[in-house]
Scaffold this motif. Sequence first.
Motif, PDB file in Angstrom:
ATOM      1  N   MET A  14       0.842  -1.102   0.106  1.00  0.00           N
ATOM      2  CA  MET A  14       0.153  -0.109   0.011  1.00  0.00           C
ATOM      3  C   MET A  14       0.837   1.325  -0.194  1.00  0.00           C
ATOM      4  O   MET A  14       0.556   2.329  -0.671  1.00  0.00           O
ATOM      5  CB  MET A  14      -0.959   0.057   1.145  1.00  0.00           C
ATOM      6  N   GLN A  15       2.028   1.277   0.786  1.00  0.00           N
ATOM      7  CA  GLN A  15       2.777   2.506   0.746  1.00  0.00           C
ATOM      8  C   GLN A  15       3.664   2.827  -0.537  1.00  0.00           C
ATOM      9  O   GLN A  15       3.380   3.848  -1.006  1.00  0.00           O
ATOM     10  CB  GLN A  15       3.910   2.221   1.945  1.00  0.00           C
ATOM     11  N   LEU A  16       4.015   1.581  -1.133  1.00  0.00           N
ATOM     12  CA  LEU A  16       4.645   1.852  -2.481  1.00  0.00           C
ATOM     13  C   LEU A  16       3.611   2.255  -3.592  1.00  0.00           C
ATOM     14  O   LEU A  16       4.142   3.229  -4.173  1.00  0.00           O
ATOM     15  CB  LEU A  16       5.318   0.473  -2.811  1.00  0.00           C
ATOM     16  N   GLY A  17       2.609   1.624  -3.357  1.00  0.00           N
ATOM     17  CA  GLY A  17       1.511   2.110  -4.319  1.00  0.00           C
ATOM     18  C   GLY A  17       1.228   3.731  -4.241  1.00  0.00           C
ATOM     19  O   GLY A  17       0.973   3.989  -5.219  1.00  0.00           O
ATOM     20  N   MET A  18       0.719   4.004  -3.055  1.00  0.00           N
ATOM     21  CA  MET A  18       0.123   5.384  -2.791  1.00  0.00           C
ATOM     22  C   MET A  18       1.553   6.214  -3.235  1.00  0.00           C
ATOM     23  O   MET A  18       1.344   7.324  -3.639  1.00  0.00           O
ATOM     24  CB  MET A  18      -0.036   5.499  -1.317  1.00  0.00           C
ATOM     25  N   HIS A  62      -1.152   7.225  10.741  1.00  0.00           N
ATOM     26  CA  HIS A  62      -0.404   5.902  11.273  1.00  0.00           C
ATOM     27  C   HIS A  62      -1.035   4.528  10.810  1.00  0.00           C
ATOM     28  O   HIS A  62      -0.149   3.529  10.990  1.00  0.00           O
ATOM     29  CB  HIS A  62      -0.926   6.049  12.764  1.00  0.00           C
ATOM     30  N   ALA A  63      -2.076   4.404  10.109  1.00  0.00           N
ATOM     31  CA  ALA A  63      -2.648   3.011   9.596  1.00  0.00           C
ATOM     32  C   ALA A  63      -1.592   2.957   8.375  1.00  0.00           C
ATOM     33  O   ALA A  63      -1.276   1.803   8.119  1.00  0.00           O
ATOM     34  CB  ALA A  63      -4.114   3.157   9.292  1.00  0.00           C
ATOM     35  N   LEU A  64      -1.486   3.874   7.571  1.00  0.00           N
ATOM     36  CA  LEU A  64      -0.683   3.752   6.410  1.00  0.00           C
ATOM     37  C   LEU A  64       0.833   3.453   6.452  1.00  0.00           C
ATOM     38  O   LEU A  64       1.480   2.882   5.600  1.00  0.00           O
ATOM     39  CB  LEU A  64      -1.114   4.761   5.390  1.00  0.00           C
ATOM     40  N   PHE A  65       1.225   4.440   7.444  1.00  0.00           N
ATOM     41  CA  PHE A  65       2.728   4.483   7.743  1.00  0.00           C
ATOM     42  C   PHE A  65       2.855   4.101   9.351  1.00  0.00           C
ATOM     43  O   PHE A  65       3.404   5.171   9.705  1.00  0.00           O
ATOM     44  CB  PHE A  65       3.314   5.859   7.194  1.00  0.00           C
ATOM     45  N   PRO A  66       2.784   2.825   9.611  1.00  0.00           N
ATOM     46  CA  PRO A  66       2.839   2.561  10.861  1.00  0.00           C
ATOM     47  C   PRO A  66       4.280   2.698  11.379  1.00  0.00           C
ATOM     48  O   PRO A  66       5.291   1.896  10.728  1.00  0.00           O
ATOM     49  CB  PRO A  66       2.274   1.119  11.069  1.00  0.00           C
TER      50      PRO A  66
END
Length: 409
Positions: A14-18, A62-66
């Motif tokens: 998700m991080q890479l895609g966003m 914080h949910a996307l980048f914990p």
Amino acid sequence: MVRLGHADVVHLLMQLGMMLVAGRLFAELARKFKQPAVIGEIIAGILLGPTVLGMIQPEWFHALFPVPSGAGTVLSGMVQVAVVMLLFIAGLEVDLHIVWQQGAQAIATSLFGLVIPFMVGFVFPYLFPEFFGIADTHAHLTFALFMGTAMAISALPVIVRILMDLNMFRSRMGLLVVASAMVDDVIGWMVFSVILGMIGKGSEMPIGNTIVLTLVFAASMLTIGRGLLNRVLPWVNRKLAWPGGVLSLSLALCFFAAAFTEYIGIHAIFGAFIMGVALGDSEHFSERAKEIVHQFINNIFAPLFFVSIGLRVNFFTNFDLLLTTSIIFIAFVGKILGAGIGTRLGGFSWKESLAAGFGLSARGAMEIILGLVALENGLINEKVFVSLVIMALVTSMTSGPMMRWSLNR
């Protein structure tokens, strides 16, 4: 080796895609306004990071980048690889033939364009360390040396793009500016790597041994290394699949050189940069091969790095107007004075010399990489880092228009 759980894999993807989607969208928006893509990519990171998303919807951020997390560790590793790759393609931009052609003029411009900005950047932090947030008296010498180096380097890719937009890249002054930027960057990155060695951020090797090995590595790569590459590359082009063979070999050499300089106590980015210079100078490493490497890195790894800049710090809470204005002022004054005097001594008019000073003021991505490495190694605090990023963006955006204004006066 970091073992990722199910949730970590989801977070990482998700991080890479966003990051890639946001980076691409805002890079295209920046291009619409005739600005470098890096500006849009950093804005994308600011929007996704603690500055905007973290303040508006902290639970989403914080949910996307914990932090901390296994995904965060892997993402940090990928960003480190991106930094190494970016310095590698910066080295590919260096054309030693242009430096030799400009001769004494390039030496005069690069010498003044390096020494004067370094002195200006060194003096103020050394005399007023508290203003820059340095309370430790033992650390302010190292910090002043870093600031001097940061003021001395330029962003070669940005300068080349500006000169091309102004139709001046092949002009006498354009070649002089490019040659001077090449010399400044090679010396500047070497000095910065030595500074990192001075603070013990690397191997336990004595600093004297580190400096000697660094000089030997750089000299051998630009002489013997170039000769070996000129022998190996024709075989690679003939025997291996193209462009896969040359792409794999170039990146492997980049990582080997980076690993060696990291091992001897000099940051990995210096090894990647010198390998890029040696490889890019070979006549057997074609322009098409360079373009493929550039496209691969600039469209995948560069957005990840520059978006990650906005994820690291809160730009609102760490923004200091007086500090940022001072750093921008020091950056412009040092380069305009230094490069302007050097160019004038090379036989150019004052109008052209002023334009050269504005051109060499562009810091761009190189300054941001320098700032990030310094932040990670504890050389600077977050406020100075934010000021350096803003300075890099401001100088990159204004160098072209100021060059045009100077020449059209």
